[in-house]
Design a protein around this motif. Structure first.
Motif, PDB file in Angstrom:
ATOM      1  N   HIS A  39      47.956  96.246  17.576  1.00  0.00           N
ATOM      2  CA  HIS A  39      47.109  96.567  18.724  1.00  0.00           C
ATOM      3  C   HIS A  39      46.355  95.354  19.244  1.00  0.00           C
ATOM      4  N   ASP A 135      36.795  96.885  22.296  1.00  0.00           N
ATOM      5  CA  ASP A 135      38.213  97.070  21.949  1.00  0.00           C
ATOM      6  C   ASP A 135      38.333  97.767  20.592  1.00  0.00           C
ATOM      7  N   LYS A 138      38.393 104.472  20.824  1.00  0.00           N
ATOM      8  CA  LYS A 138      38.084 104.829  22.208  1.00  0.00           C
ATOM      9  C   LYS A 138      37.087 105.995  22.348  1.00  0.00           C
ATOM     10  N   ASP A 161      39.102  97.413  26.778  1.00  0.00           N
ATOM     11  CA  ASP A 161      40.569  97.379  26.657  1.00  0.00           C
ATOM     12  C   ASP A 161      41.142  98.800  26.634  1.00  0.00           C
ATOM     13  N   ASN A 162      42.406  98.902  26.992  1.00  0.00           N
ATOM     14  CA  ASN A 162      43.218 100.111  26.772  1.00  0.00           C
ATOM     15  C   ASN A 162      42.719 101.332  27.526  1.00  0.00           C
TER      16      ASN A 162
HETATM   17 MG    MG Z   1      42.886  97.022  22.464  1.00  0.00          MG
END
Ligand code: MG
Ligand code: DHB
Length: 218
Positions: A39, A135, A138, A161-162
């Motif tokens: 990741h 990061d 979540k 991120d993401n």
């Molecule tokens: Mg990430």
């Protein structure tokens, strides 16, 4: 397929713009050998983080979610001599691999690795940070944004991120805790009058993803 082409183009860009880098390659191999999830940010995303550190002349960087330290190394190398990255990792195994990678990169003097959950560690940090990279897990992104705002100052850049979640970020009825976390995070950013933000979808060696980037208004 599209995703093969995305990876080919990323490899082409990487070959030109971030050619073979034994320290980073070694970190990725160590992460894989230790069974860490792949990741990490891509090389071009790592370079983007590094350029943002340079462009903003950031001295104090905060990273929430170290994993094996790949993005940490990118950002730490971009700092001026007196700069430092504080990076938080909840998983002791990931943190141990990160510590070894940081040692191999000879960046121990520029990286303060804190092992523990971010919500335990964030209250002990002193503001301000110039750039904050979120990061980690979540579902806690909204709580991380609250802390980021406490630790920021005007001009601070906050990157998450993401945020694409395979496209599910548009699903307002999603029961996926990652989607819910990212949606709540984006809503908070959009509604915070102190922030100006954009979100960018990305393709490449990591498939389809994206990041949100905000700046604290002057
Ligand atoms: Mg990430
Ligand atoms: C996931 C988390 C990440 O930080 C990442 O870069 C890619 C995927 C995940 O939890 O799915």
């Amino acid at each position: 397929s599209d995703s093969d082409q995305w990876a080919d183009v990323d490899a082409y860009f990487r070959g030109m713009l971030a050619p073979t880098d034994s320290v980073l390659a070694q970190a990725l191999s160590a992460n894989e050998a230790a069974g860490l999830p792949a990741h990490d940010v891509s090389a071009m995303q790592g370079k983007m983080l590094a350029l943002l550190v340079k462009m903003t002349k950031a001295r104090r960087v905060l990273e929430i979610g170290t994993l094996g330290g790949y993005s940490t190394i990118w950002m730490a190398r971009a700092l001026s001599e007196d700069g430092q990255v504080t990076t938080i990792e909840a998983n002791p195994h990931h943190a141990e691999i990160a510590r070894l990678n940081i040692e191999q990169a000879a960046l121990g003097h520029r990286i303060d690795l804190r092992v523990g959950t971010a919500l335990e560690i964030l209250p002990s940090l002193t503001r301000p940070f110039d750039l904050i990279f979120i990061d980690a897990d979540k579902p806690d992104n909204p709580a991380y944004l609250d802390w980021a705002m406490k630790l920021a100052q005007p001009g601070t850049i906050i990157i998450g991120d993401n945020v694409v979640r395979g496209g599910a970020v548009v699903d307002e009825g999603s029961s996926d805790p990652n989607v819910k976390g990212v949606r709540a995070f984006l809503k908070m950013i959009s509604e915070d009058p102190r922030l100006e933000a954009t979100a960018i979808q990305t393709v490449g060696e990591k498939g389809w993803d994206g990041f949100v980037m905000a700046v604290v208004k002057e």
